[in-house]
Design an enzyme around this catalytic site. Structure first.
Site, PDB file in Angstrom:
ATOM      1  N   GLY A 123       0.841  -1.199   0.000  1.00 47.30           N
ATOM      2  CA  GLY A 123       0.000   0.000   0.000  1.00 47.30           C
ATOM      3  C   GLY A 123       0.866   1.234   0.000  1.00 47.30           C
ATOM      4  CE1 TYR A 267      -1.596  -5.649 -15.990  1.00 48.83           C
ATOM      5  CE2 TYR A 267      -1.353  -3.836 -14.454  1.00 48.83           C
ATOM      6  CZ  TYR A 267      -0.807  -4.711 -15.357  1.00 48.83           C
ATOM      7  OH  TYR A 267       0.526  -4.652 -15.633  1.00 48.83           O
ATOM      8  CB  SER A 308      -3.230  -8.316 -17.986  1.00 45.91           C
ATOM      9  OG  SER A 308      -2.620  -7.396 -18.865  1.00 45.91           O
ATOM     10  CG  ASP A 371      -5.102  -4.724 -18.537  1.00 46.92           C
ATOM     11  OD1 ASP A 371      -4.631  -3.667 -18.113  1.00 46.92           O
ATOM     12  OD2 ASP A 371      -4.399  -5.658 -18.975  1.00 46.92           O
ATOM     13  CB  CYS A 407      -2.930   5.058  -7.914  1.00 46.08           C
ATOM     14  SG  CYS A 407      -3.220   4.104  -6.407  1.00 46.08           S
ATOM     15  CB  CYS A 458     -10.648   2.573  -4.285  1.00 50.69           C
ATOM     16  SG  CYS A 458      -9.719   4.004  -4.921  1.00 50.69           S
TER      17      CYS A 458
HETATM   18  S1  SF4 Z   1      -8.698   2.146  -7.993  1.00 51.76           S
HETATM   19 FE1  SF4 Z   1      -7.955   3.436  -6.287  1.00 51.76          FE
HETATM   20  S2  SF4 Z   1      -6.407   2.198  -5.276  1.00 51.76           S
HETATM   21 FE2  SF4 Z   1      -6.793   1.274  -7.263  1.00 51.76          FE
HETATM   22  S3  SF4 Z   1      -5.245   2.088  -8.654  1.00 51.76           S
HETATM   23 FE3  SF4 Z   1      -7.051   3.394  -8.816  1.00 51.76          FE
HETATM   24  S4  SF4 Z   1      -6.776   5.056  -7.301  1.00 51.76           S
HETATM   25 FE4  SF4 Z   1      -5.327   3.403  -6.819  1.00 51.76          FE
END
Ligand code: SF4
Length: 486
Positions: A123, A267, A308, A371, A407, A458
């Site tokens: 994380g 993915y 993928s 993907d 992200c 998310c």
């Molecule tokens: S969905 Fe959320 S946690 Fe996943 S890559 Fe995108 S911003 Fe990051």
């Protein structure tokens, strides 16, 4: 053994978001836990290829080995033989916070009043600046530049203030904001923790035979490889503490709301890993079917970008009746290459990794399913390679929506200005990639295919709606790090 320093190169990543890390833990006194951890990490190698490490506990004694490179490069039989004990934690890393250096390899180990603590983290914290200041203010010795070491130091700090393992860890987790799935080893036991949103996955398994032997892993493929049976997920905001008394569960965060990273399902995670009672392969098939329903096109064949893009391509083919074909062959027989290609090779495109089959593609109208598109550089080369191989038409279909936001939770998706969909419309991207048509899956379609409560994911890189607020300082620092090439 000479460890090989990894150098990121264009054919390694194929312009894909990079997963941050894989974590693994095992509590099995009497077993060869180091070897079991090795195989667990081996299955989780796709989650990080820069460094690997294992720490074992034999009573109060800790044994640690970590280095740069793939799991198979970092460990051999004699190294594993020296990792004694009944508890092991392991880690595979791709750097997001902290640069790619041996000192930043995990597990992070620090000393506390109650003994050594080892932390493996998947994380990314978003309050590292603040946490770092707090730790420095308390004279903590920061050796690395990783947020994982900061978590370990925060735990030690709480313990040193008089708390026991459990309360000390909980107190430290309350100081962390962002995404953290942790596996923590101590001389007393093994701990598994997820942040209140459960952004990164973490599962619990049990070894057959004697009771009380538990395994923690980022994905179920890390359990399968050692014959452990999947028990359940560690829940968002949950802490499991595995000791000789068994497995105890604590909900350390009263405010928790599941927000699993949807990109794990699209993915990152292996297709044979199970999330929500089905393999991700099945979910990705549904993405392809949904994509076909939303954006059909007349063609002779459907191809998937290996590996993928393949499940979604098969789903697309099933839904449309257009035959699925293998038109791109991936070089599967070599590991990651650490040699930078020459400029002339770069200009040749992506052929180090993928090679098109001319006799299959010649004169055909091709749908190519992938993907995601991040920068678009590889997609463009791929389209050119298909045309060079004789494809009459190239239609690109993407089994996720346009990636418009970076992200901050442990995935490297570049800064916003480098994301092609952040600055260009679909028509403009289509033009840049030189495809005959381009379509992305809708955000609704992506969530619908999960068959879950759509609020429990998310999907901020598609919407900018971040479940944990991102301080401006962090947004800026990502930009700065990118500009200086860290
Ligand atoms: S969905 Fe959320 S946690 Fe996943 S890559 Fe995108 S911003 Fe990051």
């Amino acid at each position: 053994m000479i460890p090989i320093p990894p150098i990121p190169s264009y054919e390694n990543s194929l312009d894909k978001p990079e997963e941050a890390c894989g974590v693994f833990g095992i509590y099995a006194p009497g077993e060869d836990v180091a070897k079991l951890a090795y195989f667990g990490l081996y299955a989780l190698q796709h989650r990080g290829q820069e460094s690997a490490g294992i720490a074992t506990f034999a009573g109060t004694q800790l044994h640690l080995h970590k280095d740069m490179g793939l799991v198979s490069q970092v460990f051999n039989e004699s190294i594993l033989d020296e990792l004694l004990g009944g508890i092991a934690i392991g880690h595979t890393r791709y750097s997001t916070t902290g640069s790619s250096r041996k000192v930043n390899a995990q597990p992070a180990v620090v000393e506390s009043r109650l003994g050594l603590v080892a932390v493996s983290h998947n994380g990314n914290l978003v309050n590292t600046w603040q946490l770092r200041q707090e730790l420095l203010h308390n004279n903590c010795n920061l050796v690395t530049t990783t947020d994982s070491e900061m978590i370990a130091l925060a735990i030690a700090q709480e313990i040193n203030a008089g708390l026991d393992w459990l309360d000390g860890c909980v107190q430290a987790f309350h100081r962390c904001q962002g995404a953290f799935s942790l596996v923590i080893g101590t001389s007393n036991g093994l701990m598994g923790v997820r942040d209140p949103h459960g952004i990164r996955p973490l599962v619990i398994g049990i070894l057959p035979g004697n009771p009380g032997r538990y395994v923690l892993a980022s994905e179920t493929c890390g359990l399968d490889i050692i014959g452990a049976e999947y028990l359940r997920d560690v829940e968002p905001g949950e802490l499991v503490w595995i000791t000789e008394a068994g497995l105890a569960s604590y909900h350390w965060s009263p405010q928790h709301q599941r927000k699993l990273c949807i990109f794990e399902m699209i993915y990152f995670a292996r297709p044979d890993s199970v999330m929500h009672n089905e393999s991700l392969y099945s979910y990705r098939l549904r993405l392809g079917r949904q994509l076909a329903a939303e954006s059909p096109v007349a063609a002779d064949m459907v191809l998937g970008v290996p590996d993928s893009g393949i499940p979604a391509a098969i789903g697309f083919s099933e839904a449309t009746g257009i035959r699925y074909a293998e038109g791109l062959i991936k070089n599967r027989y070599v590991g990651r290459t650490f040699i930078q290609p020459t400029q002339a090779m770069r200009e040749l495109g992506i052929r180090v990794k993928l090679n098109p089959l001319k006799d299959v593609l010649s004169g055909k109208r091709v749908i190519i399913v992938d993907d995601s598109i991040v920068r678009g550089t590889t997609s463009r080369k791929l389209v050119k390679a298909l045309r060079d191989a004789g494809a009459a038409e190239v239609h690109m279909r993407i089994s996720s929506p346009p990636v418009t936001h970076p992200c901050f939770y442990g995935i490297d998706t570049d800064t916003q200005d480098q994301l092609i969909a952040a600055t260009k419309s679909v028509a403009e991207i289509s033009q840049q990639l030189e495809v005959d048509s381009l379509a992305y899956l809708s955000w609704e379609g992506m969530l619908e295919a999960t068959r879950e409560d759509t609020n429990s994911f998310c999907s901020a890189c598609f919407t900018g709606d971040y479940p944990v607020a991102i301080p401006d300082q962090v947004k800026r620092s990502k930009l700065i790090l990118e500009k200086v090439g860290v």
